[in-house]
Each structure stands twice: as structure tokens, then as C-alpha cells.
Design a protein around this motif. Sequence first.
Motif, PDB file in Angstrom:
ATOM      1  N   HIS A 233       0.880  -1.162   0.000  1.00 60.69           N
ATOM      2  CA  HIS A 233       0.000   0.000   0.000  1.00 60.69           C
ATOM      3  C   HIS A 233       0.918   1.214   0.000  1.00 60.69           C
ATOM      4  CE1 HIS A 233      -4.150   1.616   1.431  1.00 60.69           C
ATOM      5  NE2 HIS A 233      -3.525   2.515   0.686  1.00 60.69           N
ATOM      6  N   LEU A 258       2.843  -1.662   4.396  1.00 55.81           N
ATOM      7  CA  LEU A 258       2.210  -0.344   4.431  1.00 55.81           C
ATOM      8  C   LEU A 258       3.319   0.688   4.348  1.00 55.81           C
ATOM      9  CD1 LEU A 258      -0.365  -1.009   7.313  1.00 55.81           C
ATOM     10  CD2 LEU A 258      -0.611  -1.460   4.861  1.00 55.81           C
ATOM     11  N   TRP A 264      -6.900   1.445   6.142  1.00 55.08           N
ATOM     12  CA  TRP A 264      -7.778   0.335   5.777  1.00 55.08           C
ATOM     13  C   TRP A 264      -9.034   0.510   6.621  1.00 55.08           C
ATOM     14  CZ3 TRP A 264      -5.196  -5.084   4.996  1.00 55.08           C
ATOM     15  CH2 TRP A 264      -4.098  -4.972   4.118  1.00 55.08           C
ATOM     16  N   ASN A 265     -10.230   0.513   5.977  1.00 55.38           N
ATOM     17  CA  ASN A 265     -11.431   0.701   6.786  1.00 55.38           C
ATOM     18  C   ASN A 265     -12.646   0.050   6.151  1.00 55.38           C
ATOM     19  OD1 ASN A 265     -12.153   2.505   4.773  1.00 55.38           O
ATOM     20  ND2 ASN A 265     -11.917   4.335   6.042  1.00 55.38           N
ATOM     21  N   VAL A 274      -9.323  -9.496   8.311  1.00 57.16           N
ATOM     22  CA  VAL A 274      -7.923  -9.674   7.942  1.00 57.16           C
ATOM     23  C   VAL A 274      -7.379 -10.812   8.794  1.00 57.16           C
ATOM     24  CG1 VAL A 274      -5.629  -8.646   7.857  1.00 57.16           C
ATOM     25  CG2 VAL A 274      -7.643  -7.235   7.344  1.00 57.16           C
ATOM     26  N   LYS A 282       4.271  -1.797   8.882  1.00 60.62           N
ATOM     27  CA  LYS A 282       4.331  -0.403   8.449  1.00 60.62           C
ATOM     28  C   LYS A 282       5.803  -0.053   8.314  1.00 60.62           C
ATOM     29  CE  LYS A 282       2.670   4.262   9.520  1.00 60.62           C
ATOM     30  NZ  LYS A 282       3.943   5.008   9.452  1.00 60.62           N
ATOM     31  N   ILE A 291      -5.910   0.865  10.879  1.00 57.34           N
ATOM     32  CA  ILE A 291      -6.689  -0.309  10.503  1.00 57.34           C
ATOM     33  C   ILE A 291      -7.979  -0.240  11.305  1.00 57.34           C
ATOM     34  CG2 ILE A 291      -6.692  -2.811  10.260  1.00 57.34           C
ATOM     35  CD1 ILE A 291      -4.408  -1.411   8.763  1.00 57.34           C
ATOM     36  N   HIS A 292      -9.084   0.120  10.622  1.00 60.83           N
ATOM     37  CA  HIS A 292     -10.345   0.388  11.307  1.00 60.83           C
ATOM     38  C   HIS A 292     -11.405  -0.658  10.963  1.00 60.83           C
ATOM     39  CE1 HIS A 292      -8.955   4.117  12.868  1.00 60.83           C
ATOM     40  NE2 HIS A 292      -8.957   4.770  11.719  1.00 60.83           N
ATOM     41  N   HIS A 294     -12.296  -3.742  11.420  1.00 64.89           N
ATOM     42  CA  HIS A 294     -12.106  -5.075  10.881  1.00 64.89           C
ATOM     43  C   HIS A 294     -11.848  -6.057  12.015  1.00 64.89           C
ATOM     44  CE1 HIS A 294     -11.863  -3.518   6.863  1.00 64.89           C
ATOM     45  NE2 HIS A 294     -10.826  -2.761   7.165  1.00 64.89           N
ATOM     46  N   PHE A 296      -9.378  -8.633  12.994  1.00 62.85           N
ATOM     47  CA  PHE A 296      -7.977  -8.860  12.621  1.00 62.85           C
ATOM     48  C   PHE A 296      -7.451 -10.001  13.476  1.00 62.85           C
ATOM     49  CE2 PHE A 296      -3.547  -8.540  12.053  1.00 62.85           C
ATOM     50  CZ  PHE A 296      -3.269  -7.706  10.968  1.00 62.85           C
ATOM     51  N   PHE A 311      -4.604   0.149  15.457  1.00 65.56           N
ATOM     52  CA  PHE A 311      -5.737  -0.747  15.266  1.00 65.56           C
ATOM     53  C   PHE A 311      -6.917  -0.224  16.080  1.00 65.56           C
ATOM     54  CE2 PHE A 311      -2.077  -3.358  14.340  1.00 65.56           C
ATOM     55  CZ  PHE A 311      -2.481  -4.128  13.271  1.00 65.56           C
TER      56      PHE A 311
END
Length: 318
Positions: A233, A258, A264-265, A274, A282, A291-292, A294, A296, A311
Motif C-alpha cells: 500500500h 504499508l 484500511w477501513n 484480515v 508499516k 486499521i479500522h 475489521h 484482525f 488498530f
Amino acid sequence: MSGVGTTVVGEGATGVILGGGEHILSRRNLVVEGTLEHAAGAGPLRFASAASVVVEEGGLVDLQGDVVWNYHSGTGSTFMNGGTVRKSGGGGAATLGHPVPENGVGGRMEVFTGGLVLPDGVTGGGTFHAVEGAEVRYERGADLGDASFTGPGLQRFTGGTLTLTGACVGENVRLEGSALAGTHALSGAWDWTGGALGSGETTVLEGAVLRVSGGGEHRMTSRAVVVEGVLEHAAGAGPLRFASAASVVVEEGGLVDLQGDVVWNYHSGTASSVVNEGDFAKTAGTSSAAIHSHSFQNDGTIAALRGTLHFQRAPTLG
């Protein structure tokens, strides 16, 4: 050239399309076992009333300029390539429009100069090749199985739906606006700058890279992306948004990289997920990657090598 029947350009023979006016192929089958040249500056080849061009294995269609093949009238015309279609001259683009070309398993479309535009797409499979500085542009996507996109030139999917199945090779492929569909395994280099990933499954094979770039949002809807290679990304790229049970699964040996303060959302529909069994890192950017919304699940390694990896929900152990 008209009238019911078949014209064969035999092995070792050459047929040439010359002259500035339009050339109408009507109700006739043109079979190319040797070479069919479309000279620079010649008028368009237009298909009418169930006309067909068939390029046999070993046959060559040589587009020597920025020429056009397209629809004239009637129904049922076809263009099937089992040999080679080559753009060999002209600094602009040659156009292969309706009928939609079918590139067979052994078929090859290659661009040595300028561009080749497929305004209505292409079906089949085979090989699409572009040299340095050349490009192939697919304006309404394609429907291809076990296709290879080779050479340093750019392969641009700008609209419509791109349905890929089987094992597909990309050397310099850019998804600019086409909606990706189908279940497939990707090798090589693929750049996702626009368009959406629709239902199905994409496997990024070991050694392959799928790169998320471009400033707009990148939406995944009901698609599973399985990362055995690398999912990048890029810094400055728009958010990756998950809809309707989309998922990313990072296999052991796979990497999500990353490269900036990216996001990511959640977009809509059923909750997405995920699963990380490889590396989720990262690697650049001095602020936060987020990272929203999700689920994980982590069985691998999570690393913030630069800045912060945030997160919204804490990862769970599998």
C-alpha cells in the motif's frame, strides 16, 4: 471484399490492405496462414454481416500504422487470433474494435511502437506484449483465462469489467478503472490505481507484487485476497475499503507492506476480516497507519518499523 465464401492468405503469401477509403469485409471468411499487412495510412477494415478474420497458428496480422478495425453493419462477425497480431508502426494507437477480438491459447498480440486500443475489450487468453514505451489499453475490460501480459510496456485496464481466471502473469499491469472479477492467481507486478475488486478470489503468488496506489479509494467487495507474495500500500495512496465480507489473508511467507500513513477501513455490508499468518508491517511514514472496523486475527508478525500502526480493534490470536 464481399460475398459468401472463404479467402485464404496461404503460408508464405502476403495480403496488403492499401488505400485511404474504408475496406468492408462482408459475409466473407478471411483466413490468414501467411501475412496480412494493414499499411500505414490505409483506411479502416470494417466488418459486416457475419464476416470473419481467422489468424491461424504461424499467421501474422501486421498493423503498420495507427489503423482501425471496427464494425460496419449486420450481426455475427468475428475476429479470432491463434497466431500473431502485431502493431509495428505509427506513434499513435491502432484500434481493434467490434467484433471483440478473441485471442486463443497460442495467440499473441504485441505492440512494438505506440499503442494498441481495445475499445470493446478482448476474450480468450494467450499473450499480450508491449515493448518499452508502448502500451495496450483495454477500455472495456476483458474476459481472459491463463493470460500473460509481458514486456516492460504498460498494460492499462481503464474501464468495464476485467474477468481473470486461472494463472495470470503480469509484468507491468495497471488496473486504472476496470472492476476486477473472477478467481485467479497472479504472478509478476500488478498496480491497482483505480476501479474496484468485485466478488471472487485473488491470490498474489510468492514472488508477485500487488501494489495499491493512486489517490482515490480502493474498494474490495465480496473478494478474498490471499497474499503469498507481497501486497504493498503505497505512500499517498487512497484508503483500502472493505465491503460485504471482503477479506485479506496473509499466508506464512507473505507480506503486507504499508509504505506510508495509509488507511484500511469499513465501507458497507457484512463485516470484513484480515487474517495474518505472515508479516504485516508499516515500513514508512512518520505518522499513523490506521486499521479500522475489521476483525484482525494474527498468527504471524505485526511490526511498526516507522511511525505508528493503529488498530481500532485489538488483533486477536488465532
